[in-house]
Write an enzyme that holds these catalytic residues in place. Sequence first.
Site, PDB file in Angstrom:
ATOM      1  N   CYS A 400       0.831  -1.201   0.000  1.00 44.36           N
ATOM      2  CA  CYS A 400       0.000   0.000   0.000  1.00 44.36           C
ATOM      3  C   CYS A 400       0.870   1.257   0.000  1.00 44.36           C
ATOM      4  CB  CYS A 400      -0.980  -0.053   1.175  1.00 44.36           C
ATOM      5  SG  CYS A 400      -2.463   0.909   0.886  1.00 44.36           S
ATOM      6  N   HIS A 527      -3.535  -5.222   0.829  1.00 42.26           N
ATOM      7  CA  HIS A 527      -2.819  -5.691   2.026  1.00 42.26           C
ATOM      8  C   HIS A 527      -2.874  -7.216   2.085  1.00 42.26           C
ATOM      9  CE1 HIS A 527      -2.416  -1.772   4.137  1.00 42.26           C
ATOM     10  NE2 HIS A 527      -3.456  -1.461   3.391  1.00 42.26           N
ATOM     11  N   GLU A 529      -1.339  -9.241   3.814  1.00 41.76           N
ATOM     12  CA  GLU A 529      -1.129  -9.821   5.155  1.00 41.76           C
ATOM     13  C   GLU A 529      -2.433 -10.237   5.828  1.00 41.76           C
ATOM     14  OE1 GLU A 529      -0.179  -6.797   4.270  1.00 41.76           O
ATOM     15  OE2 GLU A 529      -0.988  -5.249   5.594  1.00 41.76           O
TER      16      GLU A 529
END
Length: 597
Positions: A400, A527, A529
């Site tokens: 990002c 994102h 993650e």
Amino acid sequence: MKYILVTGGVISGVGKGVLASSVGTILKSSGVRVTSIKIDPYINIDAGTFSPYEHGEVFVLNDGGEVDLDLGNYERFLDVTLHRDNNITTGKIYQHVINKERRGDYLGKTVQVVPHITDAIQEWVERVAKVPVDGDKKMPEVCIIELGGTIGDIEGMPFVEAFRQFQFRVGRENFCCVHVSLVPQPRTTGEQKTKPTQASVRELRGLGLSPDLIVCRSTSPLANESREKVSLFCHVAPAQVICIHDVSSIYRVPLLLEQQGVPDFFINRLHLQAPRVQSQRLLLRWKELADRYDRLLKEVTIVLVGKYTKLEDSYASVVKALKHAALAASHRLDLKYIEAAHLEPAMQHDDAQCYHQAWRELVGANGIIVPGGFGSRGTGGMIMAANWARKKKIPYLGVCLGLQCAVIEFSRNVIGWEDADSTEFNAKTSNPVVFEMPEHNPGQMGGTMRLGQRKTIFTSQDCLLRKLYHNKDSVDERHRHRYEVNPKVVEELEKNGMKFVGRSEDGERMEIMELQDHPYFVGVQYHPEYISRPMKPSPPYLGLLLASCGRLQSFANRGFRLSPKMSYCEDEDELSDEELTNITSQMNNDTSNSSSS
Ligand code: GLN
């Protein structure tokens, strides 16, 4: 539907979240469908407007819900997809009740905490518990509810009262209560102290809830006499006192619960159907992970260049994703945090020591990650980190904001647009290579970003990320941003070697960037993650870790596939049946040893 309420005593941060998700894991591995609800008794509607310093990272769900980071633990442990309503806050409940009052639904009655707020809580829990979370559209059988904070907090009272009533509403065999408490061991005496636990259980009982299990968090395993004391003074059987001491990794927590007979306890207490066949396999996987984690020898150093580095929880999912990927790459993760502003030249004059320390860490790293963030502070340092990684060919992952900084760096130093910038940091730049997305809605902070799951289509057949994503045509990942790469400059960036190999469905949004002639220089607007799992590491993170330990090429030679042990390892074969039987018998031994001792 069966409900397990998890409350905490003595201190916050005692590990309720990990415990609650581990309870879910052992039930799931017994073949039970599990969902979870996290209650945060603060007034905020959601976690969206939190500073990462307040409560740690804001976790984002598929549906765009911005929620407490504990929901991330549930998703990772249980491998489920939760919804924004799985996070209840006082703010949400009050908003719901006040809206009803405005509509006249209460027919002129006085609206009160009891019964209106407490009813709203119970109805919410019953409604959300039924929503499928597994992707198979089947209704969950058990809902684990974690009540944030500690018993006795003023904010938590309406929730405790709601559950006091709830136990009668749903019946004893459908509701049980787990209390997680601290058993400190002061160094002066070296003894385990059970008094704080006794006091908090007394408080819980005073409020009308009796614990069915008391989970004692301690540094070392609970001594028999401490267990007996807790049992005696808290009015539960010794078997209802469970100990979770500090262990080498959180992967061990479900195993500790299993060893202490917790699955059977719940199966009996809640009249759950007997465990189904595939059960043990999942726990075996956890044991395998925990053992592999303990055996890792080689280390890989990753630096995280961010702006919220003072609080580790600010990057909770990023750190977890790095750990999952490191484990898959068979390396121990040596993670260093660099405060991005410390890399900036001004720092050299203000605090030379910090400046040199930061640079020493950056140049010593095997790989660099620049995670998400908001505002301009520290972005100068992030841009320098991207510059270092690009020029020195150090593996780099920009997530990002990290992608945006890499684009700014490239525009300034490769293309030569000296004042290239993001309008977030410099509204007046003549080269807005990163700018506000058209749908951004200025003036209001809550819920005005591009949030949640969106599709990214690969636009190139032959790119690294596509291979890491098992040659899929598209990927669904979660987003949380207001700014994006300016489509007008893309042609020029690409001409110079910065390729945008993944884009949104309409082709307007740049989602995945790869730099040519670099071992691994990747940026993603989303994102990744948030959906990384211990047994399914996130591909961009896996790429970073493999590149950082010099294994990306051999992974490519293996056709970008992990072994069934979830590891990248040249010589490792699949888990043979013989090995599986060995592990099973070993596990059974472990279990019987611990229950007999
Ligand atoms: N501040 C940037 C944006 O809003 C990056 C956001 C992020 O990193 N999550 O686009």
